[in-house]
Design a protein around this motif. Structure first.
Motif, PDB file in Angstrom:
ATOM      1  N   GLY A 206      -3.210   1.869  12.446  1.00 50.02           N
ATOM      2  CA  GLY A 206      -3.728   0.631  10.798  1.00 50.02           C
ATOM      3  C   GLY A 206      -2.908   1.125  10.032  1.00 50.02           C
ATOM      4  N   ILE A 207      -3.790   0.364   8.936  1.00 49.94           N
ATOM      5  CA  ILE A 207      -3.273   0.802   7.287  1.00 49.94           C
ATOM      6  C   ILE A 207      -4.448   1.702   6.777  1.00 49.94           C
ATOM      7  N   PRO A 208      -3.768   2.312   5.943  1.00 45.71           N
ATOM      8  CA  PRO A 208      -4.576   3.886   5.851  1.00 45.71           C
ATOM      9  C   PRO A 208      -5.229   3.511   4.259  1.00 45.71           C
ATOM     10  N   VAL A 209      -6.690   3.982   4.240  1.00 46.50           N
ATOM     11  CA  VAL A 209      -7.559   3.369   3.330  1.00 46.50           C
ATOM     12  C   VAL A 209      -6.716   4.529   2.018  1.00 46.50           C
ATOM     13  N   PRO A 210      -6.886   3.438   1.158  1.00 41.29           N
ATOM     14  CA  PRO A 210      -6.317   4.300  -0.309  1.00 41.29           C
ATOM     15  C   PRO A 210      -7.203   5.553  -0.997  1.00 41.29           C
ATOM     16  N   ASP A 211      -6.004   6.797  -0.900  1.00 36.89           N
ATOM     17  CA  ASP A 211      -6.676   7.796  -0.528  1.00 36.89           C
ATOM     18  C   ASP A 211      -8.070   8.689   0.429  1.00 36.89           C
ATOM     19  N   ARG A 212      -7.552   7.989   1.241  1.00 32.83           N
ATOM     20  CA  ARG A 212      -8.446   8.154   2.629  1.00 32.83           C
ATOM     21  C   ARG A 212      -7.283   8.090   4.052  1.00 32.83           C
ATOM     22  N   ASN A 213      -6.924   8.836   3.824  1.00 33.98           N
ATOM     23  CA  ASN A 213      -5.757   8.737   5.022  1.00 33.98           C
ATOM     24  C   ASN A 213      -5.929   8.756   5.830  1.00 33.98           C
ATOM     25  N   ASP A 214      -7.411   9.973   6.472  1.00 37.77           N
ATOM     26  CA  ASP A 214      -7.867  10.337   7.372  1.00 37.77           C
ATOM     27  C   ASP A 214      -9.211   8.629   8.687  1.00 37.77           C
ATOM     28  N   HIS A 215      -8.768   7.852   7.318  1.00 39.92           N
ATOM     29  CA  HIS A 215      -9.594   6.328   7.667  1.00 39.92           C
ATOM     30  C   HIS A 215      -8.629   5.236   7.598  1.00 39.92           C
ATOM     31  N   VAL A 216      -8.737   4.294   8.285  1.00 40.98           N
ATOM     32  CA  VAL A 216      -7.598   3.420   8.813  1.00 40.98           C
ATOM     33  C   VAL A 216      -8.490   2.386   8.718  1.00 40.98           C
ATOM     34  N   MET A 217      -7.724   1.344   7.713  1.00 40.83           N
ATOM     35  CA  MET A 217      -8.546   0.169   7.785  1.00 40.83           C
ATOM     36  C   MET A 217      -9.125  -0.605   8.801  1.00 40.83           C
ATOM     37  N   TYR A 218     -10.199  -1.447   9.094  1.00 37.40           N
ATOM     38  CA  TYR A 218     -10.666  -2.346  10.045  1.00 37.40           C
ATOM     39  C   TYR A 218     -10.024  -3.456  10.306  1.00 37.40           C
ATOM     40  N   VAL A 219      -9.208  -3.693  11.390  1.00 37.55           N
ATOM     41  CA  VAL A 219      -8.214  -4.328  11.872  1.00 37.55           C
ATOM     42  C   VAL A 219      -8.232  -5.827  10.919  1.00 37.55           C
ATOM     43  N   TRP A 220      -9.360  -6.259  10.867  1.00 38.81           N
ATOM     44  CA  TRP A 220      -9.766  -8.150  10.354  1.00 38.81           C
ATOM     45  C   TRP A 220      -9.718  -8.123   8.472  1.00 38.81           C
ATOM     46  N   ILE A 221     -10.366  -6.609   8.113  1.00 33.84           N
ATOM     47  CA  ILE A 221      -9.902  -6.844   6.975  1.00 33.84           C
ATOM     48  C   ILE A 221      -8.413  -6.273   6.095  1.00 33.84           C
ATOM     49  N   ASP A 222      -7.712  -5.910   7.247  1.00 37.14           N
ATOM     50  CA  ASP A 222      -6.196  -6.008   7.230  1.00 37.14           C
ATOM     51  C   ASP A 222      -5.610  -7.064   7.482  1.00 37.14           C
ATOM     52  N   ALA A 223      -5.716  -7.801   8.487  1.00 35.79           N
ATOM     53  CA  ALA A 223      -5.415  -9.262   8.489  1.00 35.79           C
ATOM     54  C   ALA A 223      -5.938 -10.337   7.775  1.00 35.79           C
ATOM     55  N   LEU A 224      -6.697 -10.273   7.509  1.00 34.29           N
ATOM     56  CA  LEU A 224      -7.205 -11.518   6.755  1.00 34.29           C
ATOM     57  C   LEU A 224      -6.263 -11.549   4.874  1.00 34.29           C
ATOM     58  N   ALA A 225      -6.389 -10.767   5.185  1.00 29.59           N
ATOM     59  CA  ALA A 225      -5.324 -10.260   3.670  1.00 29.59           C
ATOM     60  C   ALA A 225      -4.066 -10.326   3.564  1.00 29.59           C
ATOM     61  N   ASN A 226      -2.957 -10.450   5.309  1.00 26.87           N
ATOM     62  CA  ASN A 226      -1.874 -11.319   5.054  1.00 26.87           C
ATOM     63  C   ASN A 226      -1.760 -12.539   4.069  1.00 26.87           C
ATOM     64  N   TYR A 227      -2.731 -13.413   4.425  1.00 24.95           N
ATOM     65  CA  TYR A 227      -2.909 -14.639   3.449  1.00 24.95           C
ATOM     66  C   TYR A 227      -2.199 -14.523   1.758  1.00 24.95           C
ATOM     67  N   ILE A 228      -2.694 -12.843   1.604  1.00 23.11           N
ATOM     68  CA  ILE A 228      -1.947 -13.500   0.339  1.00 23.11           C
ATOM     69  C   ILE A 228      -1.301 -12.799  -0.130  1.00 23.11           C
ATOM     70  N   THR A 229      -0.744 -11.034   1.044  1.00 18.09           N
ATOM     71  CA  THR A 229       0.140 -10.982   0.771  1.00 18.09           C
ATOM     72  C   THR A 229       1.605 -11.990   0.511  1.00 18.09           C
ATOM     73  N   SER A 230       1.471 -13.128   1.843  1.00 15.36           N
ATOM     74  CA  SER A 230       2.800 -14.271   2.180  1.00 15.36           C
ATOM     75  C   SER A 230       2.750 -14.619   0.333  1.00 15.36           C
ATOM     76  N   LEU A 231       1.322 -15.000  -0.323  1.00 13.34           N
ATOM     77  CA  LEU A 231       1.767 -15.330  -1.630  1.00 13.34           C
ATOM     78  C   LEU A 231       2.183 -14.701  -2.721  1.00 13.34           C
ATOM     79  N   GLY A 232       2.303 -13.457  -1.862  1.00 15.31           N
ATOM     80  CA  GLY A 232       2.935 -12.210  -3.615  1.00 15.31           C
ATOM     81  C   GLY A 232       2.035 -11.514  -3.635  1.00 15.31           C
ATOM     82  N   PHE A 233       1.249 -11.314  -4.015  1.00 14.92           N
ATOM     83  CA  PHE A 233      -0.199 -10.550  -4.169  1.00 14.92           C
ATOM     84  C   PHE A 233       0.219  -8.449  -3.365  1.00 14.92           C
TER      85      PHE A 233
END
Ligand code: MSP
Length: 496
Positions: A206-233
């Motif tokens: 998964g995507i590492p939580v900022p400054d906490r490499n022992d945690h990865v983000m819950y896959v839905w938090i990661d997935a939903l962000a895709n919509y703004i990634t594509s817009l250039g966030f």
């Protein structure tokens, strides 16, 4: 941008099936329609590559995670090619641009995130936490098996957004549709929102939580962000606002809650604009049964398209079931639609009329002495674009097709009634009127059908010698009627 349409990003643990094709086709039809209507459109699809479900599928194949994703993602890209999707971007959540974006989103939500401990049930098939009281016979409400989890995790203060969400739904009555699905969401939120566990420590795909490499983000938090990634966030926040303000998320009903509750709450927390609309479509069953890998009744879009052609499949899926409702798939139903609607109604109309016009040769469009029936045809033709546009604005895609088919039906009756093959021998000036009216009707019908069945319409446009690109062309009537004969569009031979 005027219109931004998205599909869910697809999990890579299984092969693409007809359900994935359905969502993608619907989004593609919307994108094509609004482009032709002169809007600036962005259409996004992609793949959801992290999480325990994908990791386990890769483990089962004994392949490195990213290699597994590369192979599986290619299958979804191949589906996109076979479906002739006109997406402007394809996002993979394993891309660097996405990691950057998901982490930046997390940082913007940080004031609503706290460290805690999760102990409870999880369904890895649905990638979803399940309340103990919702478990029946050891299964989640969707029938998936659940496993017990106990781990340190970060929580998102979802509870804080209960009132703001309800207020938002109230002020934006069009935000969730169809209305029945909206009511379910509103009562879910009213029943009380619990804080959401949004990180995992037991695996690292998964995507590492900022400054906490022992945690990865819950896959839905990661997935939903895709919509703004594509817009250039996060680099281009102006583009993010621009895109979200005109964004329609097309999702299956089973993931509406993620899009209509969690996602807006995340955006509110991050101080980002919310999408304009979330539309939940229904589910396809196969001869009454839920499609599943274990039952072995999943409809394969590739072989279906191979057999019946892309346009027949696109048409069937959208025409057969009102968008938003559940539907039952049967090959027999597809064959019936192929024969009656495509081959007999539309295909034969084109065949008959274009053959006669070709024989007539090039002539000047004429509206000399139109009688009542001619005038009916003209006004039905002139009204079609605005009626269909209205249905598109309500995402009533099958209704749009119903309207187009009424004009096809009128054309067929008009041919029967006016008998152009007789007029060719008795009254050339009336023949020209009839053929002008038919050519105009077919031109309008085909422009409006092209988002649904683009391959066929391209052939018809070639015979009409038009490019078929913009609906604005339709406001100028043809001055010269110049039509070539057309090959059979939907040959019934393939049904044998
Ligand atoms: N990865 C998540 C979505 C994340 S979006 C930020 C996911 N992926 S999925 O691979 O399971 O695909 C879900 C989508 O496929 C559903 O929303 C729906 O659009 C479609 N369908 C899957 N099976 C379906 C049917 N049997 N019928 C109709 N559509 C269904 O959920």
């Amino acid at each position: 941008m005027d219109f931004f349409v998205t599909t869910p990003i697809y999990y890579l643990n299984g092969a693409p099936h007809i359900g994935h094709a359905y969502t993608s086709i619907a989004a593609d039809i919307l994108a094509r329609f609004y482009r032709a209507d002169g809007l600036s459109v962005k259409f996004l699809t992609g793949t959801d590559e992290h999480g325990i479900k994908v990791a386990r599928a890769a483990d089962a194949d004994g392949i490195e995670y990213i290699k597994f994703c590369d192979i599986a993602c290619e299958k979804f890209c191949a589906l996109g090619r076979v479906l002739c999707l006109t997406n402007d971007d394809f996002i993979r959540t394993t891309e660097l641009r996405h990691e950057k974006s998901a982490q930046a989103l997390w940082r913007r939500m940080e004031q609503d995130i706290y460290l805690g401990k999760y102990s409870g049930w999880y369904s890895s098939r649905d990638e979803e936490f399940v309340n103990t009281e919702d478990i029946v016979d050891g299964k989640s409400p969707t029938g998936s098996s659940v496993e017990w989890l106990e781990e340190e995790c970060f929580y998102f203060k979802l509870s804080k957004f209960q009132e703001p969400l309800l207020e938002f739904y109230q002020n934006n009555p069009e935000f969730i549709s169809p209305i029945s699905k909206k009511n379910e969401i509103v009562s879910f939120v009213k029943s009380g929102l619990k804080d959401l566990s949004i990180s995992r420590t037991r695996f690292n795909w998964g995507i590492p939580v900022p400054d906490r490499n022992d945690h990865v983000m819950y896959v839905w938090i990661d997935a939903l962000a895709n919509y703004i990634t594509s817009l250039g966030f996060p680099d281009d926040t102006a583009a993010v606002s621009d895109g979200m303000n005109c964004c329609t998320h097309i999702v299956g009903k089973e993931i509406l809650r993620f899009h209509a509750v969690y996602w807006p709450a995340m955006l509110m927390s991050a101080g980002l604009p919310l999408p304009k609309k979330i539309f939940a479509h229904g589910w396809w069953t196969n001869s009454g049964q839920k499609m599943s890998k274990s039952v072995g009744n999943v409809v394969d879009p590739f072989s279906l398209i191979d057999k019946y052609g892309l346009d027949a499949v696109r048409y069937f899926l959208i025409r057969e079931v009102p968008f938003g409702e559940d539907g039952d798939f049967s090959e027999d139903g597809l064959r019936k639609r192929f024969t009656s609607d495509l081959a007999n109604d539309y295909g034969n109309l084109i065949q008959r009329v274009f053959t006669i016009i070709e024989r007539r040769g090039i002539f000047q469009a004429s509206y000399d002495q139109c009688d009542a029936l001619d005038n009916d045809m003209i006004s039905s033709t002139n009204n079609l674009l605005s009626i269909v546009r209205q249905h598109f604005n309500e995402l009533s895609l099958s209704r749009a097709l119903d309207e187009i088919w009424s004009l096809i039906g009128l054309c067929n009756k008009y041919v029967e009634h006016s008998k152009p093959w007789v007029l060719a021998k008795t009254d050339i000036s009336k023949l020209d009127v009839v053929l002008t009216i038919l050519t105009e009707a077919i031109r309008v019908i085909t422009y409006l059908l092209s988002p649904f069945i683009p391959i066929t319409c391209k052939k018809v446009f070639d015979c009409l010698h038009v490019d078929g690109l913009l609906f604005s062309d339709l406001s100028t009537k043809l001055k010269i009627i110049n039509v070539s004969k057309c090959d059979i569009l939907f040959s019934k031979d393939i049904l044998n």
